[in-house]
Every structure is written in C-alpha cells, then in structure tokens.
Design an enzyme around this catalytic site. Structure first.
Site: not given
Ligand SMILES: *[C@@H]1O[C@H](CO)[C@@H](O)[C@H](O)[C@H]1NC(C)=O
Ligand SMILES: *[C@@H]1O[C@H](CO)[C@@H](O)[C@H](O)[C@H]1NC(C)=O
Length: 434
Positions: A298, A108
C-alpha cells in the site's frame, strides 16, 4: 479503518507537507497529508466481500474486455516520473480535458478511483510556496467533458473525500485515455488542503464504489494503450535528493531493480492482497505471523502496520525501545542502526529481507539521534482479519510489479543509486551518513 490513537499520533508526527519543509517539530502534528493514515477505504463498496481472508479466493471475475493476447502489440511501456515529497508522498502529473488541465496526483495502490479537485467545490484553490498553484478541474472549459454525476467517496481514515464522477479524456505518460470516469472532489478534509498533491491517482485493484466506473489503468488496458496489464513502482528513499521515483505502466523498468522477481498470487479478487508465510528476524521463526498471515502492499501508508501484540514483540526483538510517554511507539538510537538484525518476510517460500537501514531510519524520532521504528501496531476489530500493511518503507526496499493480468504481485530488490545532493539537516539521513 480506525487506527489506535497511538498510531494516529505517530503517523501525525511523521507527517510533513511541502509548505513546512525541513524540520519536523511536534507542533506540526496537526497538518497531515492524506497518506500517513491507514489504507484508504472505498465508501459503500458495491460488493462487500465477506469471505474468509484466510482462504485464497479461487474464482476471480475477469477484469478485462479482451483476452491478453489481443492487446495492441505496438503499445510500449510508459514511465511516469514521480516526485518524492519527504518519503511520504510520491506524486506525478496527469492532464484532463481538451485543452488539457494539469493535475499533480499522489499514487495510491489501495483505492482504484482517480480524483481531482472540482471548480464546483467551495474550498479555495491551493497555493504552495515555491512550488505551484493548483487549479481545480473546470468542466466548462473542456470540449471533451461528458457529465456523469454518480457520487463517489473514499474514506482515508481521518477524513473522507467525496464528490461526483465526471467523464473526460485523461493523458498519462503520453497516452490519451478516452472517456475516463474520474472523481471531481467537492468535499475534502483539511489534510488534503494542506498537502502538495491535488488529488489521487488510484491504482487499487478493485472496482469503483458505484461498481460501474472502470479505473484509469483498466481503461488503458482496454483501449490498447499498454502492452500488458501490469504496472510497477520504484520509490526512491532520498526525498528529492535521489533518482526519480518511477511508475511504469505496462511492464517493468529493469533500470530500477536487480535480480529476479519473487511472485505471489493474490488472495483476494479486489485488493493487492497476498499471503505471507512467516515474518521472522534473522532466521528466528517465532516472532510474528508464524503460520501465515495476510498482507497488502500500500503506497498510501508510509509505515508497515501489523496487529499491535505482534508488532510489540517484533519491535522488541529488533532492539527497539518503547517511547516512555507512549509505549506503543518504538524508537531506535542512531548508534544501533548498523548492527540491527534483518527483518524477513517469507513470501511464497522466499525471503524478502529488510535491513535496519530499510526499516529503522526513515522517520526521524523525538530526539536528533533517534528514529521511530517503521513498524507500527494497530488494533483490529474482533471480527476483522488482521492484515499487514506493507507501506512505503517496504516498497522502497522492493521494486514491485502489480501484475493484474495474472493476479499476482512480484517483488525484486530495488536498485540503489547514489544521492544527488547533500542532505537537508536532520531529514532523511541514513545510516550510511554516520
Ligand atoms: C502498429 O504500428 C504500425 C506501424 O506504426 C501500424 O501500421 C499498425 O497499424 C500498428 N498496429 C496496431 C495494432 O496498432
Ligand atoms: C459543469 O458541472 C456543473 C456542476 O455539475 C453543471 O451544473 C454544469 O452543467 C456542467 N457544465 C456543462 C457544460 O455540462
């Protein structure tokens, strides 16, 4: 971050978890691995940054204890192989404690905290059919464990993960990071119980939510385990049929990209955020973000997300059709794929181009010959500055260099590799197959 119901629906529809494999019936909608949601948000950030996001912030704090020239010259870059689960989830291994306990964590780039499930959590350990059994972290069986106890929490949109911090040695890519503070998750939403990963490898830019913990990546840099404060990502697009996806710590891996990097400076001190000059379609300037906008890269979002009104116009301009029962969602017909226009992100004066195959064919649609558009609208609160989220479909197209030392991001065209095997039915077929 709250998504509109439409976005949640789409993200839910496109979700898959390992236990369900192959087909994507609408009825699987409830089982959502964490990533399909928007950006993970740290709960109670230490220094909420309220500066105007339009203006680049000039004064960054120094994240490192040592100047870059003092980094250990002997250190080499480290490749961490990531496994691709249905183009939604890219997971690699880390090991915590002495003796080592193994964890499978999803990458992440939005949140900086690395966390794993705790043995002190009331939820039961997971068993994944055909794959593996997850064991939670057990502090009692590690001789290098040190208590910490500060609370941590991350809001992933539809659910929050929370627990407390602990400290132990962490092994990643063959390097041992001493005294790393990480999260022991006590409370996890259902989406995490259903997904293949045990926890999260947090490669977000900022600090932890208590403001005291140093991220795994920063500790690697501080402990001289990397030649430079840089990491890079390659995400393959063929699920488990492609080449390995790769997280390279300390530099880049030239096997995975072609050509030069286009660099852009970060526009915020705490996030992988930067300015886009324009978003255009085949040189048509007036589609979206015509006079600069903000964006983040992201890996926790599978799609590209932008402000609804702009995304509507963009999808129509690309030739997508709104779904009848929910016009906020757009689809392409398979027959369109080969003639779709290029979607162009102009960054630092250079065009980053996504072809139809990059943005349109990654998410199987409601009918066999349809695909959902990989660009999804979101309503932003009135006081919120809209930020485009360049998720995995973008990151698969562009090899990305996260250059923390120079506070910039670099993009180079991702290398293309042949698929390894035949494709599973329906899932992941590309325009090249038709
Ligand atoms: C670099 O490697 C050499 C040989 O392996 C070793 O003698 C030296 O101490 C190392 N230097 C650093 C700064 O780690
Ligand atoms: C392990 O963690 C639990 C819960 O935080 C704590 O009560 C226990 O004392 C810890 N064990 C050791 C050896 O510190």
């Amino acid at each position: 971050m709250n998504l509109t119901p439409a976005v949640v629906l789409l993200l839910t529809l496109v979700s898959v978890c390992a236990a369900q494999v192959v087909s994507l019936p609408f009825s699987t909608a409830r089982r959502v691995p964490w990533q399909h949601k928007s950006v993970g948000k740290m709960l109670e950030p230490p220094r909420p940054l309220r500066e105007s996001l339009h203006r680049p912030i000039k004064h960054f704090s120094k994240p490192y204890q040592k100047p870059i020239r003092d980094f250990r010259i002997n250190a080499t870059t480290r490749d961490i192989k990531l496994e691709n689960y249905f183009n939604k989830l890219y997971c690699g291994s880390i090991h915590i404690g002495t003796p080592e306990q193994d964890f499978f964590v999803a990458l992440d780039t939005e949140t900086p905290i690395t966390w794993v499930p705790s043995i002190h959590s009331p939820s039961k350990p997971k068993f994944h059919l055909f794959t593996r059994t997850s064991k939670p972290y057990n502090n009692e069986s590690s001789s290098t464990y040190t208590p910490n106890g500060r609370p941590f929490g991350v809001d992933y949109g539809p659910g929050q993960v929370s627990g407390y911090c602990s400290q132990d040695n962490v092994v990643i890519g063959g390097a041992t990071v001493n005294n790393q503070v990480f999260g022991e998750a006590i409370i996890k939403p259902k989406m995490f119980e259903d997904s293949i990963n045990d926890g999260i490898l947090g490669m977000g830019f900022g600090g932890s939510n208590t403001g005291k913990e140093i991220s795994l990546f920063d500790n690697m840099v501080n402990q001289g385990l990397l030649p430079a404060p840089v990491f890079s990502t390659y995400f393959n697009r063929y699920g488990s049929n492609g080449p390995d996806s790769m997280l390279t710590l300390g530099g880049t891996n030239p096997k995975y990209y072609t050509g030069d990097f286009t660099y852009v400076d970060l526009s915020r001190p705490d996030r992988w955020q930067f300015e886009i000059d324009r978003i255009q379609v085949s040189n048509d300037l007036l589609v979206s973000c015509w006079n600069q906008c903000q964006a983040v890269v992201d890996s926790s979002s599978s799609v590209i997300i932008g402000p609804s009104f702009e995304v509507d116009r963009l999808n129509r301009r690309l030739g997508a059709t709104p779904l009848e029962r929910d016009p906020k969602l757009y689809t392409f017909e398979r027959s369109q794929l080969k003639s779709l226009p290029d979607l162009e992100f102009v960054v630092n004066g250079k065009k980053l181009i996504m072809t139809g195959e990059d943005y349109a064919n990654q998410i199987p649609g409601p009918h066999p010959n349809q695909y959902f558009s990989g660009i999804v609208g979101k309503r932003f609160d009135s006081e919120e500055t809209p930020v485009w989220i360049l998720g995995l479909s973008f990151l698969r197209t562009y090899y990305t260099q996260f250059d923390k030392g120079n506070r910039r991001i670099g993009f180079a065209k991702a290398a293309t590799f042949p698929k390894k095997f035949f494709q599973l039915p329906h899932w992941g077929h590309t325009a090249a197959d038709s």
